[in-house]
Design an enzyme around this catalytic site. Structure first.
Site, mmCIF file in Angstrom:
data_model
loop_
_atom_site.group_PDB
_atom_site.id
_atom_site.type_symbol
_atom_site.label_atom_id
_atom_site.label_comp_id
_atom_site.label_asym_id
_atom_site.label_seq_id
_atom_site.Cartn_x
_atom_site.Cartn_y
_atom_site.Cartn_z
ATOM 1 N N GLU A 382 55.117 39.421 67.208
ATOM 2 C CA GLU A 382 55.112 39.695 68.659
ATOM 3 C C GLU A 382 54.691 41.134 68.934
ATOM 4 O O GLU A 382 53.933 41.403 69.860
ATOM 5 C CB GLU A 382 56.490 39.413 69.265
ATOM 6 C CG GLU A 382 56.964 37.962 69.129
ATOM 7 C CD GLU A 382 55.927 36.931 69.565
ATOM 8 O OE1 GLU A 382 55.074 37.258 70.410
ATOM 9 O OE2 GLU A 382 55.951 35.804 69.041
ATOM 10 N N HIS A 473 46.613 28.992 68.370
ATOM 11 C CA HIS A 473 47.628 29.007 67.312
ATOM 12 C C HIS A 473 47.253 28.147 66.111
ATOM 13 O O HIS A 473 48.011 28.067 65.156
ATOM 14 C CB HIS A 473 48.982 28.532 67.846
ATOM 15 C CG HIS A 473 49.617 29.474 68.814
ATOM 16 N ND1 HIS A 473 49.416 29.384 70.177
ATOM 17 C CD2 HIS A 473 50.423 30.544 68.622
ATOM 18 C CE1 HIS A 473 50.099 30.342 70.776
ATOM 19 N NE2 HIS A 473 50.713 31.064 69.861
HETATM 20 ZN ZN LIG Z 1 51.413 35.021 68.955
#
Ligand SMILES: [Zn+2]
Ligand SMILES: [Ca+2]
Ligand SMILES: [Ca+2]
Ligand SMILES: [Ca+2]
Length: 563
Positions: A382, A473
């Site tokens: 993150e 992703h």
């Molecule tokens: Zn990410």
């Protein structure tokens, strides 16, 4: 917005006059969009031609310097980032990075548009555009930036341009970027810029099962003592680190993210005797600190923005007991995900939020979901998004979005190996899996074996649909697997091509090559091919032409089908 400088198409004539014929053929494609990708492998002439074009565009005001940094890893090198403007209005995604050695060009990457013909006086005011955004987001209260006028190149017809307002707004569950036609007020394009750990899981996939409790590993944390209590506020590192315990209060969490409510010391994770028992707070706090250390020691970077901006995370955004009254959206974001919102927080400098996981007796796809901050690689992932936001700002869509995700995975894996090498308490076992410490068994992604989770390990298998911003992703595993192969070596399952990796003992070589390429050489619109070129250039800059790391990186990209 008129006549602030020469129109960009004026530069074409200039380029035609001064560039050799061979260069104009190469640098003036029919649609007027020039992709620059020249470095050590280019001829001196090609490098000069691109450099000359950039100089001309800079002189006539079409390109403007937005950032200039000295290279933290290679002496005597410096890096410029230039943004293109059309009649004073920024051209979205049109950016160039130029690396120089004592003033001489070494590499140029990016995209410029040479034949923009577009009126730049908007019919709508910025306030009109803000009203459209309010209507679109269905919210009257949210954190947003004032709409900015930009020239938006069409993503499919690359020689078509529109004058639009760009507006980012956090709606409570999405960080939406809207592009509003400045003439008609129509929505031209939008995407969700919230960088999540994984695609949202619809609750239809929820299954109920049985599980075990959380683990308890010992680690040191840097905190602040105030009035007989201890607060999760690290003031020892050059960047302050804050961990806030939202105590399961989702409305408060959302108002804080929106910037509508402040965070106070009372919101910080706290403990009375400095023996911290809340694992979610401990792991978030320690993980952020280790990520800071890693960026500093490996790359000479001063925190997320290279100016030691504070690092801030929220844990316990919801209560696990509230799971059954939560909406699917809330479950997907605040229970089963972690995210980084670059616009969020009381000061608007960005916040990482770590999901709560599920009650231990509930399984999803055979996996238990623990507090997301419990995974060091997720914490670092993150924060990696913050580094990207402050550097290349890779567009969170399609291949550039997959690169954005891949960079965060690379940072996540890198921090795990860094922590393990220190033999610190609680550092855990380093690996190429993502999230294995909280999503058990196995985690959610694997850079060494992407197919373990159905992700592509070769470019020919990339996802071409629209879901998840164009598969950010899943396609991220193609560059992620190349990173793995460049270190560990091996044979790609699909191509059968072998890579001579640099070996785990030399992993910092590949980490530095990738970090440097992603933060100083790449631009907002970089695709996989540009990432290949930039990492190869970075390898040459750091370790020399035809060095073992350069060969490893080159072979790795070729093995995964990116040329
Ligand atoms: Zn990410
Ligand atoms: Ca205690
Ligand atoms: Ca691990
Ligand atoms: Ca891991």
């Amino acid at each position: 917005m008129h006549a602030l400088n020469r129109p960009v198409f004026g530069a074409v004539a200039l380029a035609l006059l001064t560039l050799p014929a061979s260069a104009t053929a190469q640098l003036q494609p029919p649609n007027g969009v020039v992709t620059l990708a020249v470095g050590t492998d280019a001829t001196i002439a090609a490098l000069r031609e691109s450099d000359t074009l950039v100089n001309q565009l800079t002189r006539d005001g079409s390109l403007r310097l937005t950032a200039q940094t000295d290279d933290p890893l290679v002496p005597d090198r410096s890096h410029e980032r230039l943004q293109q403007f059309h009649e004073g209005v920024p051209v979205y995604g049109a950016e160039v990075t130029r690396q120089t050695a004592r003033g001489l060009p070494v590499s140029l990457f990016g995209t410029v548009h040479l034949t923009i013909i577009l009126e730049t006086t908007p019919e709508l005011s910025a306030d009109d555009a803000a009203a459209v955004v309010r209507e679109l987001s269905g919210r009257t209260l949210f954190r947003s930036e004032p709409p900015q006028l930009v020239v938006l190149p069409d993503r499919t017809n690359t020689d078509t341009y529109r004058l639009v307002y760009e507006a980012r707004t956090f709606t409570g569950s999405q960080l939406m970027v809207y592009f509003i036609d400045a003439a008609t007020g129509a929505l031209v394009w939008s995407y969700n810029d919230l960088k999540t750990q994984q695609p949202d899981l619809p609750c239809a996939q929820c299954v109920i099962g049985e599980g075990l409790g959380i683990k308890s590993d010992r680690k040191k944390m840097s905190v602040t003592a105030v009035g007989g209590a201890f607060l999760a506020h690290d003031q020892l590192r050059p960047a302050e680190v804050f961990t806030f315990d939202m105590d399961g209060d989702l409305p408060h969490t959302q108002l804080v993210l929106n910037g509508l409510e402040q965070l106070f010391d009372a919101d910080l994770s706290t403990d009375t005797d400095n023996r911290w028992l809340d694992g979610a707070s401990v792991d978030a706090h320690v993980g952020m600190g280790w990520t800071y250390d890693y960026l500093s020691i490996r790359f000479g970077r001063q925190g997320l923005n290279n100016q030691n901006v504070r690092m801030l995370s929220l844990v316990h955004p919801v209560n696990r007991e509230d799971l059954f009254s939560a909406t699917a959206e809330e479950i997907g974001l605040f229970y089963l995900n972690a995210f980084y919102c670059g616009l969020c927080g009381p000061d608007g400098f960005g916040v990482a939020v770590f999901g709560e996981g599920l009650p231990p007796n509930i399984l999803l796809g055979g996996q238990r979901f623990n507090f997301f901050s419990g995974a060091l690689d997720i914490v670092a992932h993150e924060l990696g998004h913050a580094v990207t936001d402050f550097t290349s700002a890779l567009l969170y869509m399609d291949e550039s979005g997959a690169l954005n995700e891949a960079f965060s995975d690379v940072i996540g894996v890198g921090v795990e190996f860094y922590a393990e090498s220190l033999f610190r308490d609680g550092a855990g076992v380093a690996d190429y899996a993502l999230g294995e410490d909280v999503i058990e068994p196995g985690g959610i992604r694997s850079l060494s074996n992407p197919m373990q989770f159905g992700d592509p390990d070769h470019y020919s298998l990339r996802f071409l649909g629209k879901d998840d911003n164009g598969g950010v992703h899943t396609n991220s595993l193609i560059p992620g697997h190349a990173f793995y192969l460049a270190i560990e070596g091996g044979t790609n399952r699909v191509s059968g091509l072998s890579v001579a990796g640099v070996g785990g003992d030399n992993r910092e070589q590949i980490e530095q090559i990738f970090f440097r390429a992603f933060t100083v050489l790449m631009t907002r619109n970089s695709d996989f091919s540009a990432a290949r070129a930039a990492t190869i250039q970075s390898a040459r800059d750091l370790y020399g032409v035809n060095s073992a790391p350069e060969r490893a990186v080159t072979e790795a990209w070729t093995a995964v089908g990116v040329n």
